[in-house]
Design an enzyme around this catalytic site. Structure first.
Site, PDB file in Angstrom:
ATOM      1  N   GLU A 146       0.807  -1.220   0.000  1.00 38.32           N
ATOM      2  CA  GLU A 146       0.000   0.000   0.000  1.00 38.32           C
ATOM      3  C   GLU A 146       0.835   1.263   0.000  1.00 38.32           C
ATOM      4  OE1 GLU A 146      -3.037   2.387  -0.385  1.00 38.32           O
ATOM      5  OE2 GLU A 146      -3.384   0.230  -0.231  1.00 38.32           O
ATOM      6  N   GLU A 147       1.929   1.288   0.765  1.00 41.38           N
ATOM      7  CA  GLU A 147       2.654   2.542   0.955  1.00 41.38           C
ATOM      8  C   GLU A 147       4.086   2.541   0.425  1.00 41.38           C
ATOM      9  OE1 GLU A 147       0.691   4.638   1.498  1.00 41.38           O
ATOM     10  OE2 GLU A 147      -0.856   3.950   2.874  1.00 41.38           O
ATOM     11  N   SER A 179     -10.314  10.100  -1.389  1.00 43.33           N
ATOM     12  CA  SER A 179      -9.181   9.663  -0.564  1.00 43.33           C
ATOM     13  C   SER A 179      -8.548  10.880   0.092  1.00 43.33           C
ATOM     14  CB  SER A 179      -8.181   8.863  -1.408  1.00 43.33           C
ATOM     15  OG  SER A 179      -7.252   8.188  -0.596  1.00 43.33           O
ATOM     16  N   ASP A 217     -14.239  -0.884   2.240  1.00 40.13           N
ATOM     17  CA  ASP A 217     -12.945  -0.206   2.121  1.00 40.13           C
ATOM     18  C   ASP A 217     -11.978  -0.758   3.173  1.00 40.13           C
ATOM     19  OD1 ASP A 217     -10.808   1.643   1.924  1.00 40.13           O
ATOM     20  OD2 ASP A 217     -12.185   3.218   1.275  1.00 40.13           O
ATOM     21  N   HIS A 271     -11.515   0.611  -1.665  1.00 41.42           N
ATOM     22  CA  HIS A 271     -11.038   1.967  -1.884  1.00 41.42           C
ATOM     23  C   HIS A 271     -10.824   2.230  -3.378  1.00 41.42           C
ATOM     24  CE1 HIS A 271      -9.576   5.680  -0.173  1.00 41.42           C
ATOM     25  NE2 HIS A 271      -8.481   5.631  -0.890  1.00 41.42           N
TER      26      HIS A 271
END
Length: 738
Positions: free
Chosen positions: A202-203, A602, A678, A710
């Site tokens: 994700e990051e 977001s 989500d 999401h």
């Protein structure tokens, strides 16, 4: 002369008046209004062909895999995504999560991989793997199991297919034949082999947990232990009911997964553990093998993300030592541009001089030279030509709102040579030798097109030309296509902010128009760029709105100073800059300053709420999608990178949260949108807003979408509804009722 001008103006007005008006139903129908596009473009390793994904003409949500020979001939389908997809197959939670992280919204062939020698293409189709053999021109099914094969790859020499299933890494011989075998055993959801954990995907944008050595005798692979990560119980609500999901979600300040790295022998399965240092509270960022396979390079990032070390690992023993370190008082970005060279050196990117630039290092970590210089950032190292010692990269060298391709020598660096013209936005996939590339381009008047180019930028052939002519799906609406206007403002610290404005067809400067400000505002994305826009925007323009976007401080593709203006101050300079944009709009004679709207998803949803809750703020209404509302609810790597922890930055966290500001919300000014499954911006972010507004008796509107995460799930039907809901809300709030 005046009569001629009046006649032309009347003709233009008549043309616009008779152009078709876009509806949400048509925007999200088939064929794609942006035309046939090549996505996931890759050159065959020998440079003889280009492969790409393309949506079906009759279903924009299903992809096929195509190939076009560089020498000519019509492109052709290699793998039919619909024909090979099982009618009923429920993807595993692991595969759903991976696709969510990758942002894969479509079905059919969603990704594919070449081996380094160009013998095979491996493609996952709805949980199973298919192999295309170039020599025979045939595709065959490799796996057919109840479980999903995840993160499939072809080994460098084409000897094996590899994949993760049920949290273990498997190998299937391709050239020697034989059955699959497990390289690991004992993997579970909590303690898995060969996977990238939630945060990595994700990051950190690391979507794999294993890496083949060049001679395919070894594999570096992760072991991920999530047992210490907090469980966040969320309700995954679909159309037919809800499911409780016990998600391992590492919230800010709380434990991350513990990631170990091993090197396994492919023949025997024996493995050694890599020494990643004394602390387990680190991020494993990237892994790259040296060309000779004798060294494994690993990027290790500290938990606070202020130091990035490159480790040189002996794959025989697992011993390691630091050869390069990057430090920053703000944060250090992982290098996507680590490129080992045949002579043992490697290319590297760093922001140490205030902008991201390319550097050449010896294999032992000794700096040889800086390759690019200037008050502009390199975007991506797209490829190299080792024979000419040339790096090919993308950069917004002249302006942040355009991107071109350049080349520069790493032996004798000088002014980079532009390979593509200015005026729009370029990306490329570069051949492994020779410097030829498949280049993709668009601008506000040119839908995405892809061609094959020589190393000097000369077009050889179109792969998908996608001309905007009478045969194009957008042609019935092209007379109403708005040409953006671009401009700049100054932030309070003197830095330049870029903005973009689009006006409705038939714009009359004597009228006053409501404006919708489109915002993202975070470090992950910029909006003010010269590329083809989503046709969905045309719906808002046709409804009589001016569209405006401004990239505030903190958005990417800029200098370190520009990006780090948000350091520990999310909700500060970013909001301030957007308010400056709104103030500018109010000075324009054709803007209805009493009817400004704002919308984003977001981080853009967060910004929408922050802007709507400015005391006495300029916005009359806003549509906030999937917003973070309290940064203590979000994940570790993203939040701590920009905000630190609540313990070391209590004031920053206090000032950045939405909930305490909601008393400032104008009654009826908010439409809140959130997917009910989500797993990124957890639904709790919105339920806290609901409870607070209800407790204060402040009217608002909300639209929830069952089963949607999401990113994934937002396909044609929900997007049609979401667009109608957004348009209806703004029409009621921003258009004066007479």
């Amino acid at each position: 002369m005046k009569l001629f001008i009046a006649t032309v103006a009347a003709a233009m007005t008549l043309s616009v008046a008779h152009a078709e008006i876009l509806t949400p139903e048509r925007v999200f129908a088939s064929p794609d209004l942006s035309g046939p596009q090549a996505r996931g473009v890759a050159l065959a390793p020998d440079g003889s062909a280009v492969t790409y994904l393309k949506a079906k003409a009759d279903d924009v949500d299903v992809n096929d895999l195509w190939i076009a020979d560089v020498s000519g001939g019509e492109p052709r389908v290699l793998i039919d995504g619909r024909a090979l997809s099982p009618e009923h197959h429920e993807l595993s939670e692991a595969e759903k999560s991976r696709r969510e992280r990758l942002g894969l919204r479509s079905r059919g062939v969603v990704e594919y991989h070449w081996d380094d020698e160009g013998k095979y293409i491996l493609a996952p189709v709805q949980g199973d793997l298919w192999l295309y053999e170039r020599a025979s021109g045939a595709a065959r099914r490799l796996t057919n199991t109840p479980g999903d094969e995840i993160d499939g790859k072809i080994s460098p020499k084409g000897g094996f297919a590899s994949y993760v299933r049920d949290d273990n890494l498997y190998l299937m011989p391709l050239t020697a034949g034989g059955a699959e075998r497990a390289l690991t055993a004992g993997g579970t959801e909590l303690k898995s082999w060969g996977t990238a954990e939630f945060i990595a995907q994700e990051e950190l944008h690391r979507f794999t947990g294993y890496w083949w050595s060049p001679d395919e005798t070894k594999i570096a692979l992760t072991h991920v232990d999530q047992s210490g990560v907090d469980v966040i119980d969320r309700v995954d609500i679909g159309a037919e009911g809800g499911t409780i999901v016990h998600q391992r979600y590492p919230r800010v300040g709380r434990p991350n997964a513990v990631v170990e790295l091993y090197v396994a022998d492919v023949a025997t399965g024996a493995r050694v553990k890599v020494d990643l240092g004394p602390s387990t509270d680190i991020y494993l960022g990237r892994a790259n093998w040296a060309k000779d396979g004798k060294t494994l390079y690993v990027q290790r990032l500290t938990r606070d993300q202020k130091q990035l070390d490159v480790l040189a690992v002996d794959p025989a023993t697992g011993a390691s030592h630091v050869i390069l370190s990057e430090t920053s008082p703000h944060w250090v970005a992982l290098s996507e541009d680590m490129k080992p060279l045949k002579d043992g050196a490697f290319l590297w990117s760093s922001e140490r001089d205030g902008n991201k630039h390319l550097y050449l290092y010896a294999g032992d970590g000794k700096l040889i030279r800086q390759i690019t210089h200037g008050d502009w950032p390199v975007a991506d190292l797209e490829g190299i030509d080792e024979a000419r010692h040339v790096a090919i990269f993308g950069a917004s060298k002249d302006t942040p709102i355009e991107r071109r391709l350049y080349e520069v020598s790493w032996l004798k660096p000088g002014e980079p040579k532009a390979l593509t013209p200015a005026g729009g936005w370029w990306s490329a996939d570069v051949a492994k030798s020779g410097g030829a590339f498949a280049g993709s381009y668009s601008d506000p008047k040119t839908p995405p097109r892809t061609g094959f180019y020589k190393a000097d930028g000369t077009l050889v052939r179109w792969i998908e030309e996608n001309p905007l002519n009478a045969h194009h799906p957008f042609w019935p609406y092209h007379d109403r296509l708005s040409t953006p206007e671009f401009g700049t403002l100054k932030a309070s610290d003197g830095q330049t902010l870029h903005w973009m404005m689009r006006k409705p067809a038939g714009f009359n400067p004597a009228r006053k128009y409501p404006v919708i400000v489109q915002v993202y505002g975070g470090p992950a994305s910029a909006l003010v760029e010269k590329h083809w826009a989503s046709p969905a925007d045309q719906v808002l323009l046709d409804a009589g709105y001016i569209l405006f976007a401004l990239d505030n401080r903190g958005t990417p593709n800029r200098s370190v100073a520009f990006k780090t203006a948000l350091d520990r101050k999310t909700g500060g300079p970013d909001v301030e800059d957007q308010l400056a944009g709104a103030a500018y709009l109010k000075t324009l004679p054709f803007v209805d300053g009493d009817h400004l709207g704002v919308t984003g998803f977001s981080n853009g949803g967060y910004m929408t709420l922050m802007l709507l809750t400015v005391p006495g703020g300029p916005f009359a209404a806003g549509v906030a999608g999937a917003p973070v509302t309290d940064w203590t609810l979000y994940d570790t790597a993203y939040t701590e990178r920009y905000m630190g922890t609540p313990k070391d930055n209590p004031i920053g966290y206090r000032d950045s949260q939405v909930i305490s500001r909601l008393a400032n919300l104008k009654p009826g000014s908010l439409l809140l949108i959130h997917g009910m499954a989500d797993d990124n911006v957890i639904f709790e972010n919105s339920t806290r807003v609901l409870a607070t507004l209800q407790g204060k008796g402040i009217p608002f509107e909300m639209m929830t979408y069952p089963g949607l995460r999401h990113r994934t799930g937002w396909t044609s039907r929900p997007m049609i509804h979401r667009t109608h809901a957004t348009l209806d809300f703004f029409d009621r709030k921003l258009k004066p009722q007479h």
